[in-house]
Design an enzyme around this catalytic site. Structure first.
Site, mmCIF file in Angstrom:
data_model
loop_
_atom_site.group_PDB
_atom_site.id
_atom_site.type_symbol
_atom_site.label_atom_id
_atom_site.label_comp_id
_atom_site.label_asym_id
_atom_site.label_seq_id
_atom_site.Cartn_x
_atom_site.Cartn_y
_atom_site.Cartn_z
ATOM 1 N N ALA A 189 102.827 -28.810 44.308
ATOM 2 C CA ALA A 189 103.695 -28.062 44.554
ATOM 3 C C ALA A 189 102.737 -26.738 44.447
ATOM 4 O O ALA A 189 103.322 -25.319 43.830
ATOM 5 C CB ALA A 189 104.983 -27.933 43.720
ATOM 6 N N GLY A 278 94.154 -28.831 46.218
ATOM 7 C CA GLY A 278 93.951 -27.902 46.186
ATOM 8 C C GLY A 278 92.433 -27.861 47.429
ATOM 9 O O GLY A 278 92.853 -28.785 47.845
ATOM 10 N N ALA A 327 91.001 -15.450 50.989
ATOM 11 C CA ALA A 327 90.071 -14.510 51.799
ATOM 12 C C ALA A 327 90.162 -13.422 51.311
ATOM 13 O O ALA A 327 88.281 -12.552 52.112
ATOM 14 C CB ALA A 327 91.185 -14.283 53.293
ATOM 15 N N HIS A 451 113.799 6.782 51.206
ATOM 16 C CA HIS A 451 115.497 6.231 50.928
ATOM 17 C C HIS A 451 115.967 5.965 52.852
ATOM 18 O O HIS A 451 115.762 6.923 53.471
ATOM 19 C CB HIS A 451 116.091 6.810 50.539
ATOM 20 C CG HIS A 451 117.485 6.085 50.357
ATOM 21 N ND1 HIS A 451 118.213 5.764 49.252
ATOM 22 C CD2 HIS A 451 118.966 6.459 51.204
ATOM 23 C CE1 HIS A 451 119.198 5.019 49.303
ATOM 24 N NE2 HIS A 451 119.590 5.800 50.634
HETATM 25 P P1 FAD Z 1 86.202 -20.101 54.677
HETATM 26 O O1 FAD Z 1 86.935 -19.196 55.234
HETATM 27 O O2 FAD Z 1 85.964 -21.684 54.388
HETATM 28 O O3 FAD Z 1 85.148 -19.771 55.703
HETATM 29 C C1 FAD Z 1 83.857 -20.565 55.003
HETATM 30 C C2 FAD Z 1 82.421 -21.190 57.009
HETATM 31 O O4 FAD Z 1 81.459 -21.603 56.797
HETATM 32 C C3 FAD Z 1 83.608 -21.929 57.882
HETATM 33 O O5 FAD Z 1 83.735 -21.564 59.308
HETATM 34 C C4 FAD Z 1 82.676 -23.041 58.117
HETATM 35 O O6 FAD Z 1 82.686 -23.887 58.780
HETATM 36 C C5 FAD Z 1 81.631 -22.141 57.108
HETATM 37 N N1 FAD Z 1 80.442 -23.013 57.145
HETATM 38 C C6 FAD Z 1 79.586 -23.620 55.871
HETATM 39 N N2 FAD Z 1 78.704 -24.781 55.879
HETATM 40 C C7 FAD Z 1 78.483 -24.151 57.028
HETATM 41 C C8 FAD Z 1 76.848 -24.451 57.400
HETATM 42 N N3 FAD Z 1 76.298 -25.131 56.281
HETATM 43 N N4 FAD Z 1 76.456 -23.408 58.297
HETATM 44 C C9 FAD Z 1 76.818 -23.247 58.856
HETATM 45 N N5 FAD Z 1 78.450 -22.884 58.992
HETATM 46 C C10 FAD Z 1 78.828 -23.619 57.891
HETATM 47 N N6 FAD Z 1 94.033 -16.987 51.133
HETATM 48 C C11 FAD Z 1 94.738 -15.923 51.541
HETATM 49 O O7 FAD Z 1 93.636 -14.527 50.777
HETATM 50 N N7 FAD Z 1 95.806 -15.774 52.119
HETATM 51 C C12 FAD Z 1 96.188 -16.561 52.708
HETATM 52 O O8 FAD Z 1 97.571 -16.497 53.083
HETATM 53 C C13 FAD Z 1 95.281 -17.685 52.824
HETATM 54 N N8 FAD Z 1 96.581 -19.048 53.065
HETATM 55 C C14 FAD Z 1 96.059 -20.129 53.399
HETATM 56 C C15 FAD Z 1 96.240 -21.520 53.960
HETATM 57 C C16 FAD Z 1 96.460 -22.426 54.166
HETATM 58 C C17 FAD Z 1 97.015 -23.432 54.783
HETATM 59 C C18 FAD Z 1 94.520 -22.693 53.669
HETATM 60 C C19 FAD Z 1 93.867 -23.624 54.143
HETATM 61 C C20 FAD Z 1 93.837 -21.895 53.167
HETATM 62 C C21 FAD Z 1 94.794 -20.365 52.742
HETATM 63 N N9 FAD Z 1 94.612 -19.205 52.161
HETATM 64 C C22 FAD Z 1 95.104 -18.195 52.212
HETATM 65 C C23 FAD Z 1 92.498 -19.380 51.756
HETATM 66 C C24 FAD Z 1 91.647 -18.629 52.895
HETATM 67 O O9 FAD Z 1 91.786 -19.497 53.662
HETATM 68 C C25 FAD Z 1 90.151 -18.781 52.291
HETATM 69 O O10 FAD Z 1 90.349 -18.274 50.489
HETATM 70 C C26 FAD Z 1 89.042 -17.910 52.904
HETATM 71 O O11 FAD Z 1 89.348 -18.915 54.269
HETATM 72 C C27 FAD Z 1 87.700 -18.161 52.028
HETATM 73 O O12 FAD Z 1 86.772 -17.527 53.038
HETATM 74 P P2 FAD Z 1 85.368 -17.834 52.836
HETATM 75 O O13 FAD Z 1 84.631 -16.367 54.199
HETATM 76 O O14 FAD Z 1 83.994 -18.138 51.840
HETATM 77 O O15 FAD Z 1 85.332 -19.544 53.641
HETATM 78 P P1 AMP Z 2 96.321 -25.379 44.113
HETATM 79 O O1 AMP Z 2 95.198 -25.490 43.510
HETATM 80 O O2 AMP Z 2 97.055 -24.351 43.618
HETATM 81 O O3 AMP Z 2 96.509 -25.469 45.869
HETATM 82 O O4 AMP Z 2 97.432 -26.945 43.527
HETATM 83 C C1 AMP Z 2 97.605 -27.928 43.937
HETATM 84 C C2 AMP Z 2 98.414 -28.739 43.031
HETATM 85 O O5 AMP Z 2 98.133 -30.293 43.259
HETATM 86 C C3 AMP Z 2 98.322 -28.363 41.524
HETATM 87 O O6 AMP Z 2 99.413 -27.269 40.927
HETATM 88 C C4 AMP Z 2 97.903 -30.321 40.823
HETATM 89 O O7 AMP Z 2 98.819 -29.621 39.673
HETATM 90 C C5 AMP Z 2 98.514 -30.804 41.841
HETATM 91 N N1 AMP Z 2 97.873 -31.936 42.151
HETATM 92 C C6 AMP Z 2 96.333 -32.802 41.793
HETATM 93 N N2 AMP Z 2 96.937 -33.803 42.182
HETATM 94 C C7 AMP Z 2 98.489 -34.545 41.940
HETATM 95 C C8 AMP Z 2 98.202 -35.829 42.087
HETATM 96 N N3 AMP Z 2 97.623 -36.899 42.316
HETATM 97 N N4 AMP Z 2 99.773 -35.796 42.588
HETATM 98 C C9 AMP Z 2 100.696 -35.069 42.024
HETATM 99 N N5 AMP Z 2 99.924 -33.411 41.720
HETATM 100 C C10 AMP Z 2 99.030 -32.997 41.975
#
Ligand code: FAD
Ligand code: AMP
Length: 478
Positions: A189, A278, A327, A451
Site C-alpha cells: 500500500a 517497491g 523523477a 479569491h
Molecule cells: P528511469 O526512468 O528508470 O530511466 C532509466 C533508463 O535507463 C531506462 O530508460 C533504461 O532503459 C535505461 N538503461 C538502464 N540500463 C541501461 C544501460 N546499460 N544502457 C542504456 N540504457 C540503460 N515519480 C515521480 O516523481 N512522480 C510520479 O508521479 C511517479 N509515478 C510513478 C508511477 C509508476 C507506476 C512508476 C513505476 C514510477 C513512478 N515514479 C514517479 C518514479 C519515476 O518513474 C522514477 O523515479 C524515475 O523514472 C527515475 O528516473 P531515472 O532517470 O533515474 O530512471
Molecule cells: P513503496 O516502496 O512505497 O512502493 O511501497 C511498497 C510497499 O510494499 C511497502 O510498504 C512494503 O512494506 C510492502 N511490501 C513489501 N513486501 C510485502 C509483502 N510480501 N506483503 C505485503 N506487503 C509488502
C-alpha cells in the site's frame, strides 16, 4: 557520429535525458545511450517515467477520475448523465498516444540540441570507455571525458509471487489491462500501489491492498496519513495492514493469494494480482570491475553530494543513487551534474523535495512532518485549514481534506507543508517555492492570494500557524 564525447550519459529517463540536454546547452559534445524498447518493440527515450511510470499512470488516473465523477458525482451538480459507457481499450490507447507523443518529444529535443542517441545497452569499461551493444548484438566502443550513469530502477519482484501473463503483474502490467477485473489484489500500500489500486477501483473493480507494515504511509505526516486512510477506505479501497503476502498461485483464470495477518494464514481468490512492493536500482550489465565504480550496501551506486562516484569524472544520478525515487529529484541531479562538469557552481536542495500521491484526493508534502519535528525537539507551531471552509472547494464540490503548515516558533520560517485535497500537487508548489526562498510566515501573510482559489487554503493555514487565520476560529490569537 564521433567516437569521443565530452559526456556520455547512460539512460534516458528523466535523470539522464535532462542531464544530456543541460550538457548540450552548456556546449559539451554529448551522447546518451538508451536501450528501452517500447511495447511495439521500437527504441524509445524517456525511461520508466515517460513509458511506464509517472505519465501513463497519471493519464489513467485523470481518465478514471473523470469517469467516476460522471457516474457518481455529476448528479450533485445538477447534471444528469445517462448511458455513460466505459471503453477501456480506448482509455489505454489514449494513454499510449500520450506516451508516444512525449517520448517522441524527447527525441526531437535530442536532435535540436545536437545530442547523439546511441541505441543499445551501455557498459562502463576502464578509463571512461563505454561499450554499446545494440539490439542486434553489435558492439561499438566510445570514449568520454565524463560519464553520467542514469540507469534508473526496476520493480522489485517477489520470488513468492512470480509475474504471470496479465494475471500477476508489476506496475507496468497494471497499466495495460483491456477490461475491468472483478477483484484485484495489490501487494503493497505504497504510492504506486495506491495509485494503481485507485485506477481500477474507480472503474468498478473490488480492490484489496495487502500491506506488510502495521502503519499506513509512514513517511507522510500522521494527521494527513490518517485522513488519507479514512478517505481511501470510504472509496472502497480495502486497505489491510500487518498483512504479509507469502505466495500466489494462478489457477485457471483466478489467482489465489496467500498471506499472513494477526489471525494467521489466509487465502484470497482474485482475478488479478499487482505486485507493487517497491523498486530497486538497476545496475545489471552497467559496470565492469575495471570501471572501478563502487556500490553501497543497498546496491545503489555510491556518490557524494555532487553525485560523483569514487571514480573522478564518473557521476551517477536519479533512481540508481541514494534519495527518493522521484523523477524531479533525478532531473535536478542531472542539471547539477551537467553544470558542475561545465565548471559552474550547482547544487540540489534535498531538504525541499516535493512528494505527491496522485490519488483523489491528492496527497502532497514538502519538508518535515510533525512527527519528525517532535522527534528532533524543534519548537514549532502547526496551522491547519480544512477545504470544507474554502469557497472555491465548495464551488468545485470537492471539500475533503486540509492544508497543514508547520512553522518554526523562533524564526517564523516554514518547516513543512502538507496537503490532502483537491489539486494538492499544484497547490504544494507555492510552499516549495516559499521554503526554497526561506520565507517566513510573515512573508506568506503579506502575499496576496486570488479569491476564490484553493491557494487561499495555503494562505489561511500559514496564518493559522500564527493564530491569525481569518476564515476559521483560531485556537490561539496573537
Ligand atoms: P528511469 O526512468 O528508470 O530511466 C532509466 C533508463 O535507463 C531506462 O530508460 C533504461 O532503459 C535505461 N538503461 C538502464 N540500463 C541501461 C544501460 N546499460 N544502457 C542504456 N540504457 C540503460 N515519480 C515521480 O516523481 N512522480 C510520479 O508521479 C511517479 N509515478 C510513478 C508511477 C509508476 C507506476 C512508476 C513505476 C514510477 C513512478 N515514479 C514517479 C518514479 C519515476 O518513474 C522514477 O523515479 C524515475 O523514472 C527515475 O528516473 P531515472 O532517470 O533515474 O530512471
Ligand atoms: P513503496 O516502496 O512505497 O512502493 O511501497 C511498497 C510497499 O510494499 C511497502 O510498504 C512494503 O512494506 C510492502 N511490501 C513489501 N513486501 C510485502 C509483502 N510480501 N506483503 C505485503 N506487503 C509488502
Amino acid at each position: 557520429m564521433t567516437d569521443h564525447y565530452d559526456v556520455i550519459v547512460l539512460g534516458a529517463g528523466p535523470a539522464g535525458y535532462v542531464a544530456a540536454i543541460r550538457c548540450a546547452q552548456l556546449g559539451m559534445k554529448t551522447a546518451c545511450v538508451e536501450k528501452w524498447l517500447n511495447k511495439n518493440n521500437k527504441p524509445a527515450l524517456g525511461g520508466t517515467c515517460l513509458n511506464v511510470g509517472c505519465i501513463p499512470s497519471k493519464a489513467l488516473l485523470e481518465a478514471t477520475e473523470l469517469y467516476h465523477e460522471a457516474v457518481h458525482g455529476f448528479d450533485d451538480l445538477g447534471i444528469t448523465c445517462t448511458d455513460i459507457k466505459l471503453d477501456v481499450p480506448k482509455m489505454i490507447s489514449r494513454k499510449d498516444k500520450i506516451v508516444s507523443e512525449l517520448t517522441g518529444g524527447i527525441e526531437g529535443l535530442f536532435k535540436a540540441n545536437g545530442i547523439d542517441w546511441l541505441v543499445g545497452a551501455g557498459t562502463v569499461l576502464a578509463d571512461k570507455n563505454v561499450s554499446v551493444t545494440d539490439h542486434d548484438g553489435g558492439k561499438k566502443q566510445y570514449t568520454a571525458k565524463n560519464i553520467i550513469i542514469a540507469t534508473g530502477s526496476v520493480p522489485i519482484e517477489l520470488p513468492i509471487t512470480p509475474l504471470q501473463g496479465d494475471a500477476v503483474v508489476d506496475s507496468s502490467g497494471a497499466l495495460e489491462w483491456q477490461s475491468v477485473p472483478g477483484k484485484v489484489c495489490v501487494i503493497g500500500a505504497g504510492i504506486i500501489g495506491l495509485e494503481l489500486g485507485s485506477v481500477w477501483r474507480r472503474l468498478g473493480s473490488e480492490v484489496v491492498l495487502l500491506e506488510a507494515m502495521d502503519s499506513f504511509l509512514p513517511m507522510v505526516d500522521g494527521q494527513i496519513a490518517k485522513d488519507a486512510q479514512r478517505t481511501f477506505t470510504k472509496q472502497g479501497l480495502d486497505i489491510q495492514l500487518s498483512a504479509r503476502v507469502t505466495g500466489s498461485e494462478v489457477k485457471g483464470n483466478k489467482v489465489i493469494v496467500s498471506y499472513q495477518n494477526s489471525d494467521g494464514e489466509q487465502q484470497m481468490e482474485v482475478d488479478k494480482l499487482i505486485v507493487a512492493v517497491g523498486r530497486r536500482a538497476y545496475v545489471h550489465g552497467v559496470l565492469t570491475d575495471e570501471a572501478g565504480v563502487e556500490l553501497d550496501e543497498r546496491g545503489l551506486i555510491h556518490v557524494n553530494d555532487s553525485c560523483e562516484t569514487n571514480v573522478p569524472g564518473i557521476y551517477a544520478i536519479g533512481d540508481v543513487v541514494r534519495g527518493p525515487m522521484l523523477a524531479h529529484k533525478g532531473s535536478e541531479e542531472g542539471v547539477m551534474v551537467a553544470e558542475l562538469i561545465a565548471g559552474e557552481h550547482s547544487s540540489v536542495n534535498y531538504d525541499v523535495m516535493p512528494n505527491v500521491i496522485y490519488t483523489h484526493p491528492e496527497v502532497a508534502w514538502v519538508g518535515k512532518t510533525e512527527e519528525e519535528l517532535k522527534a528532533d525537539g524543534v519548537d514549532y507551531q502547526a496551522g491547519t485549514f480544512p477545504f470544507a471552509a474554502s469557497g472555491r472547494a465548495k464551488a468545485k464540490g470537492d471539500t475533503g481534506g486540509l492544508v497543514k503548515i508547520l512553522r518554526d516558533k523562533n524564526t517564523d520560517r516554514m518547516l513543512g507543508a502538507h496537503v490532502i485535497g483537491p489539486s494538492a500537487s499544484e497547490l504544494l508548489g507555492q510552499s516549495v517555492l516559499a521554503m526554497e526562498f526561506d520565507a517566513t510566515i510573515e512573508d506568506i501573510a503579506h502575499t496576496i492570494h486570488a479569491h476564490p482559489t484553493l491557494s487561499e487554503a495555503m494562505h489561511e493555514a500559514a496564518l493559522s500557524a500564527d493564530g491569525r487565520a481569518i476564515h476559521i476560529a483560531n485556537r490561539k490569537r496573537r
